[in-house]
Design an enzyme around this catalytic site. Structure first.
Site, PDB file in Angstrom:
ATOM      1  N   LYS A 154       0.830  -1.213   0.000  1.00 33.64           N
ATOM      2  CA  LYS A 154       0.000   0.000   0.000  1.00 33.64           C
ATOM      3  C   LYS A 154       0.862   1.260   0.000  1.00 33.64           C
ATOM      4  O   LYS A 154       0.638   2.172  -0.788  1.00 33.64           O
ATOM      5  CB  LYS A 154      -0.936   0.026   1.216  1.00 33.64           C
ATOM      6  CG  LYS A 154      -1.943  -1.104   1.253  1.00 33.64           C
ATOM      7  CD  LYS A 154      -3.002  -0.894   2.322  1.00 33.64           C
ATOM      8  CE  LYS A 154      -2.478  -0.914   3.743  1.00 33.64           C
ATOM      9  NZ  LYS A 154      -1.954  -2.218   4.177  1.00 33.64           N
ATOM     10  N   ARG A 187      11.149  -6.319   5.090  1.00 29.80           N
ATOM     11  CA  ARG A 187      11.003  -4.924   5.532  1.00 29.80           C
ATOM     12  C   ARG A 187      11.527  -4.755   6.959  1.00 29.80           C
ATOM     13  O   ARG A 187      12.106  -3.719   7.299  1.00 29.80           O
ATOM     14  CB  ARG A 187       9.534  -4.504   5.452  1.00 29.80           C
ATOM     15  CG  ARG A 187       9.321  -3.039   5.802  1.00 29.80           C
ATOM     16  CD  ARG A 187       7.927  -2.583   5.470  1.00 29.80           C
ATOM     17  NE  ARG A 187       6.984  -2.950   6.508  1.00 29.80           N
ATOM     18  CZ  ARG A 187       5.666  -2.774   6.414  1.00 29.80           C
ATOM     19  NH1 ARG A 187       5.139  -2.263   5.323  1.00 29.80           N
ATOM     20  NH2 ARG A 187       4.870  -3.115   7.395  1.00 29.80           N
ATOM     21  N   ARG A 193     -10.032   0.590   8.766  1.00 30.17           N
ATOM     22  CA  ARG A 193      -9.566  -0.779   8.995  1.00 30.17           C
ATOM     23  C   ARG A 193     -10.618  -1.634   9.681  1.00 30.17           C
ATOM     24  O   ARG A 193     -10.362  -2.813   9.954  1.00 30.17           O
ATOM     25  CB  ARG A 193      -8.333  -0.720   9.900  1.00 30.17           C
ATOM     26  CG  ARG A 193      -7.023  -1.026   9.178  1.00 30.17           C
ATOM     27  CD  ARG A 193      -5.974  -1.000  10.244  1.00 30.17           C
ATOM     28  NE  ARG A 193      -4.722  -1.595   9.935  1.00 30.17           N
ATOM     29  CZ  ARG A 193      -3.683  -0.935   9.425  1.00 30.17           C
ATOM     30  NH1 ARG A 193      -3.793   0.314   9.057  1.00 30.17           N
ATOM     31  NH2 ARG A 193      -2.544  -1.546   9.275  1.00 30.17           N
ATOM     32  N   ARG A 199      -0.980  -9.441  13.101  1.00 32.70           N
ATOM     33  CA  ARG A 199      -1.515  -8.392  12.213  1.00 32.70           C
ATOM     34  C   ARG A 199      -2.318  -9.003  11.069  1.00 32.70           C
ATOM     35  O   ARG A 199      -3.324  -8.446  10.645  1.00 32.70           O
ATOM     36  CB  ARG A 199      -0.382  -7.512  11.684  1.00 32.70           C
ATOM     37  CG  ARG A 199       0.087  -6.513  12.737  1.00 32.70           C
ATOM     38  CD  ARG A 199       1.460  -5.994  12.490  1.00 32.70           C
ATOM     39  NE  ARG A 199       1.574  -5.180  11.320  1.00 32.70           N
ATOM     40  CZ  ARG A 199       2.692  -5.081  10.595  1.00 32.70           C
ATOM     41  NH1 ARG A 199       3.769  -5.754  10.936  1.00 32.70           N
ATOM     42  NH2 ARG A 199       2.717  -4.305   9.559  1.00 32.70           N
ATOM     43  N   ARG A 213      11.158  -1.684  11.549  1.00 34.42           N
ATOM     44  CA  ARG A 213       9.893  -1.351  12.196  1.00 34.42           C
ATOM     45  C   ARG A 213       9.614  -2.324  13.324  1.00 34.42           C
ATOM     46  O   ARG A 213       9.722  -3.531  13.162  1.00 34.42           O
ATOM     47  CB  ARG A 213       8.763  -1.416  11.167  1.00 34.42           C
ATOM     48  CG  ARG A 213       8.264  -0.043  10.775  1.00 34.42           C
ATOM     49  CD  ARG A 213       7.205  -0.140   9.733  1.00 34.42           C
ATOM     50  NE  ARG A 213       5.959  -0.707  10.260  1.00 34.42           N
ATOM     51  CZ  ARG A 213       4.810  -0.648   9.609  1.00 34.42           C
ATOM     52  NH1 ARG A 213       4.746  -0.072   8.428  1.00 34.42           N
ATOM     53  NH2 ARG A 213       3.722  -1.184  10.121  1.00 34.42           N
TER      54      ARG A 213
HETATM   55  P1  AMP Z   1       0.232   0.472   9.080  1.00 31.70           P
HETATM   56  O1  AMP Z   1       1.438   1.318   8.897  1.00 31.70           O
HETATM   57  O2  AMP Z   1      -0.940   0.937   8.256  1.00 31.70           O
HETATM   58  O3  AMP Z   1       0.501  -1.001   8.910  1.00 31.70           O
HETATM   59  O4  AMP Z   1      -0.237   0.664  10.598  1.00 31.70           O
HETATM   60  C1  AMP Z   1       0.616   0.326  11.682  1.00 31.70           C
HETATM   61  C2  AMP Z   1      -0.210   0.166  12.970  1.00 31.70           C
HETATM   62  O5  AMP Z   1      -0.860   1.394  13.291  1.00 31.70           O
HETATM   63  C3  AMP Z   1      -1.320  -0.857  12.904  1.00 31.70           C
HETATM   64  O6  AMP Z   1      -0.862  -2.181  13.123  1.00 31.70           O
HETATM   65  C4  AMP Z   1      -2.238  -0.359  14.026  1.00 31.70           C
HETATM   66  O7  AMP Z   1      -1.697  -0.679  15.297  1.00 31.70           O
HETATM   67  C5  AMP Z   1      -2.147   1.143  13.863  1.00 31.70           C
HETATM   68  N1  AMP Z   1      -3.177   1.657  12.921  1.00 31.70           N
HETATM   69  C6  AMP Z   1      -2.951   2.273  11.727  1.00 31.70           C
HETATM   70  N2  AMP Z   1      -4.115   2.597  11.129  1.00 31.70           N
HETATM   71  C7  AMP Z   1      -5.097   2.173  11.953  1.00 31.70           C
HETATM   72  C8  AMP Z   1      -6.523   2.197  11.899  1.00 31.70           C
HETATM   73  N3  AMP Z   1      -7.168   2.726  10.849  1.00 31.70           N
HETATM   74  N4  AMP Z   1      -7.211   1.652  12.928  1.00 31.70           N
HETATM   75  C9  AMP Z   1      -6.582   1.124  13.988  1.00 31.70           C
HETATM   76  N5  AMP Z   1      -5.251   1.047  14.110  1.00 31.70           N
HETATM   77  C10 AMP Z   1      -4.499   1.572  13.110  1.00 31.70           C
END
Ligand code: AMP
Length: 196
Positions: free
Chosen positions: A14, A128, A89, A145, A134
């Site tokens: 993404k 990654r 999400r 996840r 990360r």
């Molecule tokens: P990402 O970079 O999109 O994979 O997001 C990393 C982490 O941020 C996720 O595993 C969640 O802990 C939190 N997070 C990001 N976006 C959301 C969302 N829309 N709702 C809930 N948690 C989120």
């Protein structure tokens, strides 16, 4: 004004595809994961609240992330069009987004989803982990996840499929980056053509 959601499991590309799309279509990239990581790095009260949740690969509470997005979508730089990456999400987040957009006479135009087989996702996330360090890219958290994705996030696609006025386009994301970028571009152009 185009409001597009980039949907897909962790590791589906993404963030990478967002770079291409925002340039080509003049959209503002809004990544909730990036926003939260920023807050956590700065040690703000919000950042301190979400950091342990993120480290375990769980979702932060819906009302919290909805407030974050609501405030971001009021910023001047998001008025011409946005590409939402990592939001919504959950189905309640999608409902809250639709409601906030409705109040300002807008709606989600397009949901772009990236399909990548599970074993490839795990491989990519482990790579990654090494490259970016990360905290949530270790095997245990990755597995959590993916589970959270299937349980809470996948249903968002059916929510939008059932919604008139929002198109859902799925793209095979199991290919080199440039190839996926072309497929995504074709899907967005097709949407524009059909909508015209
Ligand atoms: P990402 O970079 O999109 O994979 O997001 C990393 C982490 O941020 C996720 O595993 C969640 O802990 C939190 N997070 C990001 N976006 C959301 C969302 N829309 N709702 C809930 N948690 C989120």
């Amino acid at each position: 004004m185009l409001i597009t959601i980039l949907h897909g499991p962790p590791g589906s590309g993404k963030g990478t595809q967002a770079q291409y799309l925002t340039k080509r279509y003049g959209l503002q990239h809004v990544s909730t994961g990036e926003m939260l990581r920023d807050e956590a790095a700065k040690g703000t009260p919000l950042g301190n609240e979400v950091a342990p949740i993120m480290a375990e690969g769980n979702l932060v509470p819906d009302d919290l992330i909805v407030r974050v997005i609501e405030s971001r979508l009021r910023d001047a730089d998001t008025q011409r069009g946005v590409l939402l990456d990592g939001f919504p999400r959950t189905v309640p987040q999608a409902r809250a987004l639709d409601e906030m957009l409705r109040r300002s006479g807008r709606h989600v135009d397009l949901v772009l989803c990236l399909d990548v087989p599970e074993d490839k996702l795990i491989q990519r996330l482990l790579i990654r982990a090494k490259a970016e360090g990360r905290e949530d890219d270790n095997l245990e958290t990755i597995e959590n996840r993916l589970e959270v994705y299937h349980r809470d996030t996948e249903p968002v696609l059916d929510y939008y499929r059932a919604k008139p006025g929002t198109a859902v386009e799925c793209v095979d994301g199991d290919a080199p980056i440039e190839e996926v970028a072309m497929r995504v571009r074709d899907a967005v152009d097709r949407h524009y053509r059909d909508a015209a």
